[in-house]
Write a protein that holds these residues in place. Sequence first.
Motif, mmCIF file in Angstrom:
data_model
loop_
_atom_site.group_PDB
_atom_site.id
_atom_site.type_symbol
_atom_site.label_atom_id
_atom_site.label_comp_id
_atom_site.label_asym_id
_atom_site.label_seq_id
_atom_site.Cartn_x
_atom_site.Cartn_y
_atom_site.Cartn_z
ATOM 1 N N GLU A 75 5.985 14.048 -8.173
ATOM 2 C CA GLU A 75 6.086 13.227 -6.803
ATOM 3 C C GLU A 75 7.035 14.045 -5.926
ATOM 4 O O GLU A 75 6.791 14.196 -4.634
ATOM 5 C CB GLU A 75 6.343 11.552 -6.974
ATOM 6 N N LEU A 76 8.193 14.554 -6.471
ATOM 7 C CA LEU A 76 8.860 15.300 -5.705
ATOM 8 C C LEU A 76 8.487 16.697 -5.484
ATOM 9 O O LEU A 76 8.520 16.950 -4.198
ATOM 10 C CB LEU A 76 10.431 15.476 -6.617
ATOM 11 N N TRP A 77 7.704 17.366 -6.406
ATOM 12 C CA TRP A 77 7.399 18.503 -5.941
ATOM 13 C C TRP A 77 5.994 18.328 -5.006
ATOM 14 O O TRP A 77 5.835 19.193 -4.132
ATOM 15 C CB TRP A 77 6.496 19.141 -7.115
ATOM 16 N N ALA A 78 5.217 17.212 -5.202
ATOM 17 C CA ALA A 78 4.309 17.007 -4.122
ATOM 18 C C ALA A 78 4.832 16.584 -2.724
ATOM 19 O O ALA A 78 4.166 17.228 -1.908
ATOM 20 C CB ALA A 78 3.301 15.839 -4.577
ATOM 21 N N TRP A 79 5.950 15.917 -2.376
ATOM 22 C CA TRP A 79 6.517 15.923 -1.173
ATOM 23 C C TRP A 79 7.118 16.986 -0.683
ATOM 24 O O TRP A 79 6.982 17.276 0.306
ATOM 25 C CB TRP A 79 7.712 14.850 -1.310
ATOM 26 N N TYR A 80 7.631 17.703 -1.633
ATOM 27 C CA TYR A 80 8.227 19.178 -1.134
ATOM 28 C C TYR A 80 6.970 20.073 -0.576
ATOM 29 O O TYR A 80 7.165 20.961 0.563
ATOM 30 C CB TYR A 80 9.115 19.933 -2.189
ATOM 31 N N LYS A 81 5.929 20.045 -1.499
ATOM 32 C CA LYS A 81 4.790 20.924 -0.779
ATOM 33 C C LYS A 81 4.187 20.648 0.528
ATOM 34 O O LYS A 81 4.038 21.425 1.174
ATOM 35 C CB LYS A 81 3.501 20.765 -2.165
ATOM 36 N N LEU A 82 4.211 19.152 0.771
ATOM 37 C CA LEU A 82 3.934 18.771 2.204
ATOM 38 C C LEU A 82 4.907 19.530 3.317
ATOM 39 O O LEU A 82 4.356 19.965 4.203
ATOM 40 C CB LEU A 82 4.081 17.281 2.216
ATOM 41 N N ILE A 83 6.278 19.361 2.918
ATOM 42 C CA ILE A 83 7.198 19.871 3.810
ATOM 43 C C ILE A 83 6.982 21.357 3.892
ATOM 44 O O ILE A 83 6.904 21.984 4.904
ATOM 45 C CB ILE A 83 8.790 19.652 3.372
ATOM 46 N N ALA A 84 6.789 22.266 2.743
ATOM 47 C CA ALA A 84 6.594 23.360 2.869
ATOM 48 C C ALA A 84 5.250 23.951 3.578
ATOM 49 O O ALA A 84 5.072 25.127 4.073
ATOM 50 C CB ALA A 84 6.439 23.965 1.349
ATOM 51 N N ASN A 85 4.372 23.070 3.404
ATOM 52 C CA ASN A 85 3.215 23.502 4.155
ATOM 53 C C ASN A 85 2.966 22.934 5.602
ATOM 54 O O ASN A 85 1.930 23.004 6.388
ATOM 55 C CB ASN A 85 1.743 22.802 3.686
ATOM 56 N N GLY A 86 4.309 22.464 6.264
ATOM 57 C CA GLY A 86 4.382 22.268 7.850
ATOM 58 C C GLY A 86 4.319 20.952 7.992
ATOM 59 O O GLY A 86 4.104 20.644 9.074
ATOM 60 N N VAL A 87 4.016 20.135 7.045
ATOM 61 C CA VAL A 87 3.828 18.511 7.376
ATOM 62 C C VAL A 87 5.190 17.777 7.431
ATOM 63 O O VAL A 87 5.826 17.718 6.462
ATOM 64 C CB VAL A 87 3.234 17.719 6.239
ATOM 65 N N ALA A 88 5.623 17.155 8.342
ATOM 66 C CA ALA A 88 6.686 16.561 8.631
ATOM 67 C C ALA A 88 6.899 15.118 8.075
ATOM 68 O O ALA A 88 6.764 14.065 8.701
ATOM 69 C CB ALA A 88 7.271 16.392 10.049
ATOM 70 N N GLU A 89 6.975 15.263 6.807
ATOM 71 C CA GLU A 89 6.745 13.887 5.910
ATOM 72 C C GLU A 89 8.182 13.342 5.610
ATOM 73 O O GLU A 89 9.093 13.823 4.699
ATOM 74 C CB GLU A 89 6.121 14.220 4.474
ATOM 75 N N ARG A 90 8.588 12.719 6.545
ATOM 76 C CA ARG A 90 10.002 12.101 6.600
ATOM 77 C C ARG A 90 9.938 10.663 5.767
ATOM 78 O O ARG A 90 9.062 9.699 6.058
ATOM 79 C CB ARG A 90 10.743 12.034 7.858
ATOM 80 N N ARG A 91 10.840 10.409 5.160
ATOM 81 C CA ARG A 91 11.030 9.246 4.423
ATOM 82 C C ARG A 91 12.172 8.290 4.528
ATOM 83 O O ARG A 91 13.252 8.898 4.656
ATOM 84 C CB ARG A 91 10.635 9.209 3.024
ATOM 85 N N ASP A 92 12.299 6.866 4.528
ATOM 86 C CA ASP A 92 13.445 6.105 4.607
ATOM 87 C C ASP A 92 13.735 5.838 3.236
ATOM 88 O O ASP A 92 12.801 5.459 2.373
ATOM 89 C CB ASP A 92 13.379 4.955 5.363
ATOM 90 N N GLY A 93 14.886 5.459 2.847
ATOM 91 C CA GLY A 93 15.141 5.069 1.660
ATOM 92 C C GLY A 93 16.536 4.565 1.331
ATOM 93 O O GLY A 93 17.360 4.190 2.098
ATOM 94 N N SER A 94 16.990 3.988 0.028
ATOM 95 C CA SER A 94 18.351 3.339 -0.219
ATOM 96 C C SER A 94 18.757 3.854 -1.511
ATOM 97 O O SER A 94 17.655 4.133 -2.521
ATOM 98 C CB SER A 94 17.943 1.767 -0.355
ATOM 99 N N ILE A 95 20.088 3.896 -1.333
ATOM 100 C CA ILE A 95 20.686 4.191 -2.816
ATOM 101 C C ILE A 95 21.382 2.770 -3.163
ATOM 102 O O ILE A 95 22.231 2.420 -2.121
ATOM 103 C CB ILE A 95 21.690 5.274 -2.988
ATOM 104 N N ILE A 96 21.282 2.252 -4.095
ATOM 105 C CA ILE A 96 21.856 0.831 -4.626
ATOM 106 C C ILE A 96 22.689 0.714 -5.761
ATOM 107 O O ILE A 96 22.327 1.072 -6.814
ATOM 108 C CB ILE A 96 20.681 -0.203 -4.625
ATOM 109 N N LEU A 97 23.736 0.389 -5.484
ATOM 110 C CA LEU A 97 24.809 0.226 -6.386
ATOM 111 C C LEU A 97 24.657 -1.301 -7.109
ATOM 112 O O LEU A 97 24.511 -2.297 -6.280
ATOM 113 C CB LEU A 97 26.396 0.264 -5.896
ATOM 114 N N GLN A 98 24.832 -1.352 -8.430
ATOM 115 C CA GLN A 98 24.653 -2.946 -9.100
ATOM 116 C C GLN A 98 25.942 -3.269 -10.033
ATOM 117 O O GLN A 98 26.647 -2.309 -10.181
ATOM 118 C CB GLN A 98 23.317 -2.766 -10.014
ATOM 119 N N ASP A 99 25.986 -4.294 -10.226
ATOM 120 C CA ASP A 99 26.787 -5.053 -10.924
ATOM 121 C C ASP A 99 26.708 -4.886 -12.408
ATOM 122 O O ASP A 99 25.453 -4.313 -12.833
ATOM 123 C CB ASP A 99 27.576 -6.304 -10.447
ATOM 124 N N GLU A 100 27.460 -5.524 -13.439
ATOM 125 C CA GLU A 100 26.700 -5.263 -14.783
ATOM 126 C C GLU A 100 25.814 -6.050 -15.118
ATOM 127 O O GLU A 100 24.938 -5.761 -15.883
ATOM 128 C CB GLU A 100 28.253 -5.772 -15.514
#
Length: 145
Positions: A75-100
């Motif tokens: 999936e990362l390589w597929a996303w990168y391929k879109l970008i490399a081919n000129g498709v402005a594929e921007r995504r929102d995301g989150s990094i989530i810290l969790q407790d024990e």
Amino acid sequence: MATADRPDPFRSFNFKVEFDGLPVGSFSEVSGLTAEGDSVDYREGTDMQLSVRKLIGMRKYTNIVLKRGYTVNGELWAWYKLIANGVAERRDGSIILQDEEHNEVMRWNVSNAWINKIEGPTFNATANEVAIESCELVHEGIELA
């Protein structure tokens, strides 16, 4: 004698990553959760003070680096391929810290991210390590939610 609860700091290995279209929690390392800015020096000719004022300038965000053990998931390589081919594929995301107990305690939301660099694993026949791939995400903002 004090009997108050002591809040321990959270551990850095309990986290998950959520981005549109990417698997959750499949990364072993995340770095670059940094926001900073420039200050602008300014002084008017009528200022009585003999030093410059420090005004708030442009905000800057460090690129986020995601690392994970190499798998058949492309999936990362597929996303990168879109970008490399000129498709402005921007995504929102989150990094989530969790407790024990794996409850969410903090969330960094990232906006308009896209892959600027992707790196496959380093191969070494004499090593006994997991093959790691990494990708570098450029983004337009990060906030602690």
